[in-house]
Design a protein around this motif. Structure first.
Motif, PDB file in Angstrom:
ATOM      1  N   PRO A 235      45.879  26.495  34.646  1.00  0.00           N
ATOM      2  CA  PRO A 235      44.791  26.920  35.530  1.00  0.00           C
ATOM      3  C   PRO A 235      44.855  28.396  35.900  1.00  0.00           C
ATOM      4  CG  PRO A 235      46.344  25.503  36.686  1.00  0.00           C
ATOM      5  CD  PRO A 235      46.694  25.422  35.246  1.00  0.00           C
ATOM      6  N   GLU A 236      46.062  28.955  35.949  1.00  0.00           N
ATOM      7  CA  GLU A 236      46.155  30.370  36.312  1.00  0.00           C
ATOM      8  C   GLU A 236      45.566  31.267  35.227  1.00  0.00           C
ATOM      9  OE1 GLU A 236      50.347  29.200  34.775  1.00  0.00           O
ATOM     10  OE2 GLU A 236      48.697  28.293  35.919  1.00  0.00           O
ATOM     11  N   ASP A 237      45.598  30.810  33.966  1.00  0.00           N
ATOM     12  CA  ASP A 237      44.996  31.606  32.889  1.00  0.00           C
ATOM     13  C   ASP A 237      43.477  31.670  33.039  1.00  0.00           C
ATOM     14  OD1 ASP A 237      47.569  31.725  31.978  1.00  0.00           O
ATOM     15  OD2 ASP A 237      47.196  30.741  30.054  1.00  0.00           O
ATOM     16  N   VAL A 238      42.888  30.587  33.478  1.00  0.00           N
ATOM     17  CA  VAL A 238      41.437  30.538  33.650  1.00  0.00           C
ATOM     18  C   VAL A 238      41.008  31.508  34.747  1.00  0.00           C
ATOM     19  CG1 VAL A 238      39.472  29.050  34.198  1.00  0.00           C
ATOM     20  CG2 VAL A 238      41.381  28.152  32.843  1.00  0.00           C
ATOM     21  N   LEU A 239      41.731  31.507  35.857  1.00  0.00           N
ATOM     22  CA  LEU A 239      41.399  32.426  36.950  1.00  0.00           C
ATOM     23  C   LEU A 239      41.592  33.887  36.531  1.00  0.00           C
ATOM     24  CD1 LEU A 239      42.768  30.760  40.204  1.00  0.00           C
ATOM     25  CD2 LEU A 239      40.394  31.316  39.659  1.00  0.00           C
ATOM     26  N   ALA A 240      42.653  34.153  35.795  1.00  0.00           N
ATOM     27  CA  ALA A 240      42.887  35.526  35.344  1.00  0.00           C
ATOM     28  C   ALA A 240      41.765  35.991  34.423  1.00  0.00           C
ATOM     29  CB  ALA A 240      44.236  35.625  34.630  1.00  0.00           C
ATOM     30  N   HIS A 241      41.277  35.101  33.568  1.00  0.00           N
ATOM     31  CA  HIS A 241      40.190  35.476  32.668  1.00  0.00           C
ATOM     32  C   HIS A 241      38.897  35.692  33.443  1.00  0.00           C
ATOM     33  CE1 HIS A 241      38.229  35.918  28.820  1.00  0.00           C
ATOM     34  NE2 HIS A 241      37.290  35.078  29.200  1.00  0.00           N
ATOM     35  N   ALA A 242      38.648  34.852  34.447  1.00  0.00           N
ATOM     36  CA  ALA A 242      37.450  35.037  35.276  1.00  0.00           C
ATOM     37  C   ALA A 242      37.485  36.404  35.951  1.00  0.00           C
ATOM     38  CB  ALA A 242      37.356  33.926  36.309  1.00  0.00           C
ATOM     39  N   ALA A 243      38.636  36.782  36.450  1.00  0.00           N
ATOM     40  CA  ALA A 243      38.756  38.094  37.094  1.00  0.00           C
ATOM     41  C   ALA A 243      38.510  39.224  36.101  1.00  0.00           C
ATOM     42  CB  ALA A 243      40.139  38.230  37.725  1.00  0.00           C
ATOM     43  N   SER A 244      39.027  39.062  34.882  1.00  0.00           N
ATOM     44  CA  SER A 244      38.835  40.122  33.887  1.00  0.00           C
ATOM     45  C   SER A 244      37.369  40.279  33.526  1.00  0.00           C
ATOM     46  CB  SER A 244      39.672  39.826  32.638  1.00  0.00           C
ATOM     47  OG  SER A 244      39.141  38.738  31.895  1.00  0.00           O
ATOM     48  N   LEU A 245      36.624  39.160  33.481  1.00  0.00           N
ATOM     49  CA  LEU A 245      35.193  39.243  33.196  1.00  0.00           C
ATOM     50  C   LEU A 245      34.451  40.006  34.286  1.00  0.00           C
ATOM     51  CD1 LEU A 245      34.433  35.639  31.855  1.00  0.00           C
ATOM     52  CD2 LEU A 245      34.555  37.759  30.521  1.00  0.00           C
TER      53      LEU A 245
END
Length: 305
Positions: A235-245
Motif C-alpha cells: 500500500p505504501e507504493d500506491v501512495l508514493a505513486h499518487a504523490a508523484s503524479l
C-alpha cells in the motif's frame, strides 16, 4: 470484448445498489436494459432515479416486500446482481427474497454475487486462485464464506446459474488517495511483507458485463472469478505513486504498530496475499483498462482535473 446486447435487452435487478452496481448500471441503460436497484436511503433513491434507475427502498428484510414493489420487480427480472452484505451469519437476500427468486426459476438467466478476496484469509504474501481452499481469518470474511455456500446450495436446488465475483480492494472516483495526499494527511503505513490486490471499479463493471454477455455457469452450477488487477503491491507504493503524479513528495512513513487506524482499517493489514486474475481473462476474455494501480491512478487524476 463482449458487450451487453441491445437486441434482446433484459431487466437487471441489483439488490444493494452500491458502488460496483452503480458502475455497471450505465452500461445496461445505454443498451436499452431496464435497471432496478434497492437502497435503504431515500436520498440515494432519488439520485438513482435521476440516473434512470428504478429505485426501490428496502428498509428491512423482514418487512412486507410487496409494499416496496420488490415482488413485481423480481417477477420481471432476467438478471440478478447481489451486492448486499451478509448480516452476521445470515444472507438478507436469501432470507427476504429467496422464495420469490426461486419461483422465478430459470427465467432469471444470470445471477451474480459480489463477494470478497477476504474469503481466502492470510497467505503470507503468497498467490491464491479460485481453486484454493477458503480460510477466512476475519468475521467479515467468514460471513462471506457462509453466504457463498448458501447461494451455491440455493442455485443447485432451484436450477439457477450463479457467478461469484471475489473482489479485491476497490478504488475509483471518490475512492482515490489524492485528497489525503493533497491535504497532507496521508501516511505510508509500513508493515514489511504486506501485499494487497486491488481493482478499479470500472474494471469490475467490465467483468460483470462480460459475464452477463457470456455466462459460464450452467443451471444449477456456480462459476467463480477473482476480480483484481495484474499487479499486487504494498500500500505504501500506491501512495508514493499518487504523490508523484501530483508532483508532491511521498507521504511520511509510519510503522504499522504506531499507526493510528480504525479497527476496520487495521483488520485489513491482518491479511497479505497476491490474488490471481488469470481465470477472468481466460474464460471471460476480459482486458482490464487499468491493469495496475499506475494506470488506475492516472485515470482518476485525469477525471478529477
Amino acid at each position: 470484448m463482449p458487450v451487453l446486447s441491445s437486441e434482446e435487452p433484459g431487466t437487471l435487478l441489483t439488490l444493494g445498489h452500491g458502488y460496483s452496481a452503480a458502475a455497471l448500471a450505465p452500461r445496461c441503460l445505454a443498451t436499452g436494459w431496464r435497471v432496478i436497484g434497492t437502497t435503504r436511503s431515500a436520498e440515494k433513491a432519488a439520485a438513482m432515479r435521476a440516473d434512470g434507475i428504478e429505485a426501490l427502498i428496502w428498509p428491512d428484510p423482514n418487512t412486507d416486500l410487496d409494499t416496496g414493489g420488490l415482488g413485481e420487480a423480481t417477477a420481471a427480472t432476467t438478471h440478478l446482481l447481489i451486492s448486499a452484505a451478509p448480516d452476521g451469519d445470515r444472507d438478507p437476500v436469501l432470507d427476504g427474497l429467496g422464495a420469490l427468486i426461486a419461483a422465478r426459476g430459470q427465467a432469471i438467466r444470470w445471477v451474480g454475487y459480489l463477494s470478497t478476496t477476504g474469503v481466502y484469509g492470510d497467505r503470507a504474501g503468497g498467490w491464491v486462485d479460485e481453486d484454493d481452499p477458503l480460510d477466512a481469518g476475519t468475521d467479515r470474511g467468514r460471513a462471506r464464506v457462509a453466504a457463498e455456500q448458501a447461494w451455491r446450495a440455493f442455485v443447485a436446488e432451484h436450477g439457477l446459474a450463479l457467478h461469484i465475483f471475489r473482489l479485491a480492494g476497490i478504488y475509483g472516483p471518490g475512492r482515490g488517495p489524492f485528497a489525503k495526499v493533497r491535504a497532507g494527511t496521508a501516511k505510508r503505513i509500513i508493515k514489511p511483507g504486506q501485499i494487497f490486490s486491488r481493482i478499479h471499479v470500472d474494471d469490475i463493471a467490465t467483468v460483470l458485463e462480460a459475464s452477463i454477455a457470456r455466462p459460464e455457469a450452467a443451471p444449477g452450477a456456480t462459476a467463480v472469478y477473482n476480480v483484481c488487477d495484474d499487479e499486487p503491491a504494498p500500500p505504501e507504493d500506491v501512495l508514493a505513486h499518487a504523490a508523484s503524479l501530483l508532483g508532491l513528495p511521498p507521504p511520511p512513513e509510519v510503522s504499522f504498530e504506531e499507526a493510528e487506524m480504525t479497527p476496520m482499517a487495521r483488520s485489513f493489514y491482518a491479511e497479505s496475499k497476491r490474488v490471481s486474475n488469470r481465470r477472468l481473462k481466460d474464460r471471460l476474455g476480459v482486458t482490464l483498462n487499468h491493469p495496475s494501480y499506475r494506470e488506475g491512478l492516472a485515470a482518476l487524476l485525469t477525471a478529477e482535473t
